[in-house]
Write an enzyme that holds these catalytic residues in place. Sequence first.
Site, PDB file in Angstrom:
ATOM      1  N   CYS A 153       0.857  -1.138  -0.013  1.00 51.46           N
ATOM      2  CA  CYS A 153      -0.176  -0.045   0.075  1.00 51.46           C
ATOM      3  C   CYS A 153       0.895   1.199   0.064  1.00 51.46           C
ATOM      4  O   CYS A 153       1.945   1.220  -0.709  1.00 51.46           O
ATOM      5  CB  CYS A 153      -1.029  -0.119   1.387  1.00 51.46           C
ATOM      6  SG  CYS A 153      -0.204  -0.083   2.905  1.00 51.46           S
ATOM      7  N   MET A 154       0.371   2.479   0.880  1.00 47.91           N
ATOM      8  CA  MET A 154       1.200   3.566   0.735  1.00 47.91           C
ATOM      9  C   MET A 154       2.601   3.288   1.328  1.00 47.91           C
ATOM     10  O   MET A 154       3.584   4.243   1.027  1.00 47.91           O
ATOM     11  CB  MET A 154       0.435   4.735   1.299  1.00 47.91           C
ATOM     12  CG  MET A 154      -0.761   5.113   0.319  1.00 47.91           C
ATOM     13  SD  MET A 154      -0.318   5.558  -1.396  1.00 47.91           S
ATOM     14  CE  MET A 154       0.420   7.295  -0.814  1.00 47.91           C
TER      15      MET A 154
END
Length: 497
Positions: free
Chosen positions: A27-28
Amino acid sequence: MAKFDHDARELLELVGGTDNIAAASHCMTRMRFALKDPSKADVAAIEKLASVKGSFTQAGQFQVIIGNDVADFYDTFVGISGVSEASKQDVKSAALQNTNILQRAMGAIAEVFAPLIPAIITGGLILGFRNVLGEMPYFGPEGNQTLASLSVFWTGVYNFLWLIGEAVFHAGIPVGICWSITKKMGGTPMLGIVLGLTLVSGQLMNAYAVSGATAADWATHTWNFDFAQVRMIGYQAQVIPAILAAITFNYLERFFKKITPSVIQMIVVPFCSLLLAVMAAHFVLGPIGWTIGSWIGNIVLAGITSPFAWLFGLIFGAVYAPLVITGLHHMSNAVDMQLIASSNNYGTPLWPMIALSNIAQGSSVLAMSVLQKHDENAQQVNIPSIISCYLGVTEPAMFGVNLKYGFPFVCAMIGSSIAGGVCTAFGVNALSIGVGGLPGILSIRPEFIGIFAVCMAIAVVVPFVLTFTIGKRQGIDKGIDTNVVTLDGEKNGALSA
């Protein structure tokens, strides 16, 4: 990307090798793994890697915090491991084998509300700005007027912002829930949106007007089928009716797809499933959902408004952070929305305590940052964690710092508990849910802003002082990390947290 070559190879070995990885994505800021045997992951060794800022397990996924360079790290890892790239949904699906029924249920709730969070945060900020403009009588020559009452411009801004606030909290929540559930269940998302719109149509009586409706109002807001009459009630901001309607629609769509010949599915399936779902929503499910939601709201309100409200605040303030670890905290979104709806838009007393818990966790990390001011590696985790925590995102702080050492997490719980007790004792309410942490004060009803500011100070000072005192006594400021706690509950040293 070559700079991650060593750590990527080490991580591959430490998670149990390629054969132990069912799926991997990112993810981020985090690598996400669905491991076939989670016990093979050497958590302590993984967290010692230079590129790793921390790790935790949630919803069956083993997640390794890398930071903003996670995309490059992931590319290197995939190239070395030979693991095929997978979507987040692939990892979630693979991780289900590592979860129990309760975790799966909470994961489903989280996945329904997660896509709605950006809109909810935006709506909360909008209502917060409207709160400043039109509800705070602290301006003018005598300090007893609102900005909107002093200026035509600010009046216009105040009125304009309601366009967004109303869209998010009145119509957006039911529509978003129907869309999100339909997407998750593999249905037709557009039909989910249409279903949601039928729950908040302008033809219906607004949910907030139902309690004060007169006979004349109902005369124009009733469907008359001759043999039966059904009140035309809207479900603005209602969560449970939307959930029940969306689930029903998706099962109907599956049923009609199964029994309808493919040559006429395009006509029969959408028509029959949507029509029956809307009928069920307004004739049966809506009233049932409204009643269930009212019960939930009334029970929570009874606890918060009772003579023992302070005790409720103490308990909730303490347990909210542990709930985040399990994923159960996502239930609070539904409860908050139901409280706002049940109180005729007066607000929710839960959201202020959630914001205070965010602040408390950030304050413990702030103390750790002061103690570790000469530790450059620790500061790379501490400082971003403080910022994100004070802005309402607690996971980096909790998993990257507080749970790693153990005692800062407990100190934050204590500070949050005290702040929550004071908060509920004075009946603090928020107009809406929105951004947690320090900006949470924008959502507080004007009459409670002063006492909430005091609660914020408690959530900053108590965790900071406790964490700093204990950390200094244990030598954290001297670089002694004998109290680091691994996620399996074992400590690297002999000292007790």
